[in-house]
Design a protein around this motif. Structure first.
Motif, short mmCIF file in Angstrom:
data_model
loop_
_atom_site.label_atom_id
_atom_site.label_comp_id
_atom_site.label_asym_id
_atom_site.label_seq_id
_atom_site.Cartn_x
_atom_site.Cartn_y
_atom_site.Cartn_z
N GLU A 181 34.60 14.12 19.32
CA GLU A 181 34.05 13.37 18.45
C GLU A 181 32.75 14.04 17.73
O GLU A 181 31.95 13.69 17.41
CB GLU A 181 33.35 12.18 18.99
CG GLU A 181 34.59 11.48 19.77
CD GLU A 181 33.94 10.09 20.39
OE1 GLU A 181 32.66 10.00 20.55
OE2 GLU A 181 34.78 9.27 20.72
N PHE A 182 33.40 15.23 17.16
CA PHE A 182 32.37 16.07 16.27
C PHE A 182 31.93 15.28 14.91
O PHE A 182 32.82 14.78 14.44
CB PHE A 182 33.11 17.65 16.07
CG PHE A 182 32.92 18.40 17.57
CD1 PHE A 182 31.62 18.46 18.22
CD2 PHE A 182 33.87 19.00 17.81
CE1 PHE A 182 31.82 19.34 19.49
CE2 PHE A 182 33.92 20.06 18.86
CZ PHE A 182 33.13 19.84 19.65
N SER A 183 30.89 15.88 14.31
CA SER A 183 30.65 15.22 13.26
C SER A 183 30.78 15.96 12.22
O SER A 183 30.58 17.37 12.40
CB SER A 183 29.06 14.69 13.25
OG SER A 183 28.19 15.74 13.42
N GLY A 184 30.86 15.44 10.71
CA GLY A 184 31.31 16.44 9.53
C GLY A 184 32.26 16.76 9.10
O GLY A 184 32.31 17.67 8.49
N ILE A 185 33.45 16.07 9.80
CA ILE A 185 34.99 16.35 9.31
C ILE A 185 35.85 15.46 9.39
O ILE A 185 35.49 14.46 9.87
CB ILE A 185 35.48 17.56 10.33
CG1 ILE A 185 35.28 17.35 11.77
CG2 ILE A 185 34.94 19.12 9.89
CD1 ILE A 185 36.33 16.69 12.34
N THR A 186 36.83 15.56 8.73
CA THR A 186 38.01 14.74 8.66
C THR A 186 39.09 15.81 8.71
O THR A 186 39.11 17.01 8.22
CB THR A 186 37.88 13.95 7.23
OG1 THR A 186 38.10 14.62 6.26
CG2 THR A 186 36.69 12.79 7.31
N PHE A 187 40.17 15.08 8.71
CA PHE A 187 41.46 15.93 8.69
C PHE A 187 42.40 15.23 7.77
O PHE A 187 42.52 14.23 7.45
CB PHE A 187 42.19 15.99 10.03
CG PHE A 187 41.39 16.57 11.00
CD1 PHE A 187 41.65 18.06 11.18
CD2 PHE A 187 40.45 16.16 11.97
CE1 PHE A 187 40.75 18.93 12.04
CE2 PHE A 187 39.93 16.83 12.94
CZ PHE A 187 40.09 18.19 13.03
N ASP A 188 43.56 16.23 7.31
CA ASP A 188 44.61 15.91 6.36
C ASP A 188 45.61 16.66 6.45
O ASP A 188 45.37 17.70 7.35
CB ASP A 188 43.70 15.96 4.82
CG ASP A 188 44.78 15.15 3.92
OD1 ASP A 188 45.72 14.59 4.29
OD2 ASP A 188 44.27 14.77 2.95
N ASP A 189 46.74 16.38 6.08
CA ASP A 189 47.92 17.21 6.14
C ASP A 189 47.74 18.49 5.51
O ASP A 189 47.06 18.44 4.20
CB ASP A 189 49.18 16.51 5.61
CG ASP A 189 49.47 15.09 6.55
OD1 ASP A 189 49.06 15.11 7.67
OD2 ASP A 189 49.91 14.25 6.17
N VAL A 190 48.60 19.51 5.78
CA VAL A 190 48.60 20.71 5.13
C VAL A 190 50.16 21.26 4.93
O VAL A 190 50.87 21.22 6.00
CB VAL A 190 47.52 21.92 5.77
CG1 VAL A 190 47.91 22.17 7.15
CG2 VAL A 190 47.76 23.25 5.04
N GLU A 191 50.48 21.56 3.96
CA GLU A 191 51.95 22.50 4.17
C GLU A 191 51.60 23.82 4.51
O GLU A 191 50.84 24.45 4.13
CB GLU A 191 52.51 22.13 2.67
CG GLU A 191 53.79 23.03 2.54
CD GLU A 191 54.54 23.10 1.23
OE1 GLU A 191 55.64 23.42 0.86
OE2 GLU A 191 53.89 22.52 0.10
#
Length: 142
Positions: A65-75
């Motif tokens: 549960e670190f703060s300051g990030i989100t994730f998305d998909d990468v090709e």
């Protein structure tokens, strides 16, 4: 809490399917295609202004549960150079690590000089997944 600059290995760069507005600084990326030219095995790699992490590291980051990030998909693809130099290397799944935190406050942040800044907790969490090729140095908030 201590904070550190974390400068990951550059293993490649934006592939042809990346959508990026480079008329602004830093460039604004809306779709990331990372093409590897080589890989030394670290769990986080970069090509300015983006970072990607292995799926295992992503799971640890989410769990913590670190703060300051989100994730998305990468090709993710490999270049001819990669195939020539590391023909037997298989890449693990990767995720796009999008940093939106404040350096020296959140667990992940971007400094005024556009370098990645992470908390000591992040370093401790990533070390078992491999960051031995990254440059790590103390961050001093100004």
């Amino acid at each position: 809490m201590k904070y550190y600059y974390l400068e990951p290995e550059v293993s490649g760069g934006p592939g042809e399917n990346t959508i990026m507005n480079s008329s602004v600084h830093p460039p604004f990326v809306t779709r990331l295609h990372y093409e590897f030219d080589g890989w030394l095995g670290d769990s986080i790699v970069t090509s300015f202004p983006c970072y990607i992490v292995t799926e295992d590291a992503r799971e640890k980051i989410l769990e913590s549960e670190f703060s300051g990030i989100t994730f998305d998909d990468v090709e993710v693809t490999t270049s001819e150079l990669f195939e020539e130099m590391q023909p037997d290397q298989r890449l693990p799944p990767f995720a796009w690590l999008k940093v939106n935190g404040d350096a020296g406050h959140d667990d992940f942040g971007i400094a005024k000089d556009y370098r990645l800044v992470v908390s000591e907790r992040v370093l401790d969490a990533l070390k078992p997944f491999g960051i031995s090729n990254a440059l790590v140095e103390p961050f001093e908030a100004s």
